[in-house]
Design an enzyme around this catalytic site. Structure first.
Site, short mmCIF file in Angstrom:
data_model
loop_
_atom_site.label_atom_id
_atom_site.label_comp_id
_atom_site.label_asym_id
_atom_site.label_seq_id
_atom_site.Cartn_x
_atom_site.Cartn_y
_atom_site.Cartn_z
N VAL A 74 0.81 -1.22 0.00
CA VAL A 74 0.00 0.00 0.00
C VAL A 74 0.84 1.27 0.00
O VAL A 74 0.31 2.36 -0.23
CB VAL A 74 -0.98 0.04 1.19
CG1 VAL A 74 -2.01 -1.08 1.08
CG2 VAL A 74 -0.24 0.00 2.52
N ASN A 100 -6.82 -1.00 6.59
CA ASN A 100 -6.35 -1.68 7.79
C ASN A 100 -4.84 -1.85 7.86
O ASN A 100 -4.29 -2.01 8.94
CB ASN A 100 -7.04 -3.06 7.87
CG ASN A 100 -6.43 -3.94 8.93
OD1 ASN A 100 -6.61 -3.72 10.13
ND2 ASN A 100 -5.68 -4.96 8.51
N SER A 152 -6.63 3.11 16.40
CA SER A 152 -6.15 2.39 17.58
C SER A 152 -6.43 3.22 18.82
O SER A 152 -6.53 4.46 18.74
CB SER A 152 -4.63 2.13 17.46
OG SER A 152 -4.10 1.69 18.70
N TYR A 167 3.51 5.91 15.87
CA TYR A 167 2.27 5.13 15.76
C TYR A 167 1.10 5.95 16.29
O TYR A 167 0.03 6.01 15.67
CB TYR A 167 2.41 3.82 16.54
CG TYR A 167 1.30 2.85 16.27
CD1 TYR A 167 1.26 2.11 15.09
CD2 TYR A 167 0.26 2.66 17.19
CE1 TYR A 167 0.24 1.22 14.83
CE2 TYR A 167 -0.76 1.77 16.94
CZ TYR A 167 -0.78 1.05 15.76
OH TYR A 167 -1.80 0.17 15.51
N ALA A 168 1.28 6.61 17.45
CA ALA A 168 0.22 7.43 18.02
C ALA A 168 -0.17 8.56 17.08
O ALA A 168 -1.35 8.86 16.87
CB ALA A 168 0.67 8.00 19.36
N ALA A 169 0.83 9.20 16.48
CA ALA A 169 0.55 10.31 15.56
C ALA A 169 -0.21 9.82 14.33
O ALA A 169 -1.17 10.47 13.87
CB ALA A 169 1.86 10.96 15.13
N SER A 170 0.18 8.67 13.82
CA SER A 170 -0.49 8.16 12.62
C SER A 170 -1.92 7.76 12.91
O SER A 170 -2.82 8.00 12.09
CB SER A 170 0.29 6.96 12.05
OG SER A 170 0.23 5.84 12.91
N LYS A 171 -2.17 7.18 14.07
CA LYS A 171 -3.52 6.72 14.39
C LYS A 171 -4.43 7.86 14.82
O LYS A 171 -5.64 7.84 14.57
CB LYS A 171 -3.45 5.64 15.47
CG LYS A 171 -2.81 4.33 14.98
CD LYS A 171 -3.51 3.79 13.75
CE LYS A 171 -2.94 2.47 13.27
NZ LYS A 171 -3.65 1.94 12.07
#
Length: 262
Positions: A74, A100, A152, A167-171
Site C-alpha cells: 500500500v 487496515n 487504535s 504510531y500514536a501520531a499516525s492513528k
C-alpha cells in the site's frame, strides 16, 4: 417458526447482508485484517484481500469463498491504483474499503529516526488517504459506499510505555482524516467512519500477551479484565460496512473492552 420470525430474519439479512457488493480490505494476510476479510465475505461480499504476502492471501481464498487475493504494497502508488482497478475490473463497483494495513514503531520517542517516523506515517496514514481518494474518484455520485479506517486506542490516549510516538501520531491522524473525508464526501454518498481496536493478540502485538507483566497490565487497565479475542471486532466492521449503519458517517467506533472509558 412464525411469520414474524421469517420477516425479522429478512430484515436482519437486509440490514447486515453484503450480497452483490465488492469490498477491499488491506493488510488482510494476518491479524485483524484477516478476520475482516473473512467476515465481509461471509456476509456475501466479494472481498479483494490485499497484502504483500500473496501466499497467505491465496491460502485464505482457498478456505473462504468470495475472497480474491491481490498482492499489494500500500505504500506504492502503482499498487494502490492496481488494487482499485482490479476491483472495478472484476466487479464493476466498489462498495466497501477497509484501510487496515499498518505497522508499529519503536515505543521510545528517542529511538525514532526521522526516516523511521516517516515510514510509519507512510503506511499507517498516507497510504490509506491516497487509496481512499483514488477509490472515491472512481465511485459514481449518489453511491452507497462505506470507507472504514482502522485506528487504535493509541490514537486516542497515551499507552506509554507501550505504543510509540509515530504510531500514536499516525492513528490520531487517521481519526482526523476520517472526519474530514466524511464531511467532504457525504453528499456524494460515501460514508467514512473509523474503528478503534483495543488490545488484541495479533502479529502487531507479538509478545504482549505471552509476557506476564504486559498481559497483567492489559487485564488491570481494561474494564472487562482481558484483551480482545478473534472475532470480537469483526462485528463492528460489518456494521459499518452494511446498511445497518446507513446514517452514520464521520464517527469513531471504539472496541476496546472499556480501556478508554477508565
Amino acid at each position: 417458526m412464525t411469520d414474524n420470525d421469517i420477516e425479522g430474519g429478512r430484515v436482519l439479512t437486509d440490514m447486515f447482508g453484503l450480497t452483490g457488493r465488492a469490498a477491499i480490505v488491506t493488510g488482510a494476510s494476518s491479524g485483524l485484517g484477516l478476520g475482516f476479510a473473512r467476515t465481509l465475505a461471509g456476509a456475501g461480499a466479494t472481498v479483494f484481500a490485499a497484502a504483500r504476502r500473496l501466499d497467505r492471501l491465496e491460502a485464505l481464498a482457498d478456505d473462504v469463498p468470495g475472497i480474491v487475493p491481490v498482492r499489494c504494497d500500500v505504500t506504492e502508488d502503482a499498487d494502490r491504483r492496481a488494487l482499485v482497478d482490479r476491483c472495478f475490473e472484476l466487479s464493476g463497483r466498489l462498495d466497501v474499503l477497509v484501510n487496515n494495513a499498518g505497522k508499529p514503531g519503536p515505543p521510545n520517542a528517542e529511538d525514532e529516526t526521522r526516516e523511521g517516523f516517516h515510514s510509519i506515517m507512510e503506511i499507517n496514514l498516507i497510504a490509506g488517504f491516497h487509496l481512499a481518494t483514488y477509490a472515491a474518484g472512481r465511485i459514481p455520485q449518489d453511491s452507497n459506499a462505506s470507507f472504514i479506517n482502522i485506528s487504535s486506542v493509541i490514537g486516542l490516549v497515551s499507552t506509554a510505555p507501550i505504543g510509540g510516538a509515530s504510531y500514536a501520531a499516525s492513528k490520531a491522524g487517521t481519526l482526523g482524516l476520517t472526519r474530514e473525508l466524511a464531511g467532504q464526501w457525504g453528499r456524494r454518498g460515501i460514508r467514512v467512519n473509523a474503528v478503534v481496536p483495543g488490545w488484541f493478540d495479533t502479529e502487531m502485538t507479538d509478545g504482549l500477551f505471552t509476557n506476564d507483566k504486559s498481559a497483567g497490565w492489559v487485564r488491570r487497565n481494561t474494564m472487562l479484565g482481558r484483551g480482545g479475542v478473534d472475532g470480537e471486532i469483526d462485528g463492528a466492521v460489518l456494521f459499518l460496512a452494511s446498511d445497518a449503519s446507513s446514517y452514520m458517517t464521520g464517527q469513531t467506533l471504539i472496541v476496546d473492552g472499556g480501556w478508554t472509558a477508565r
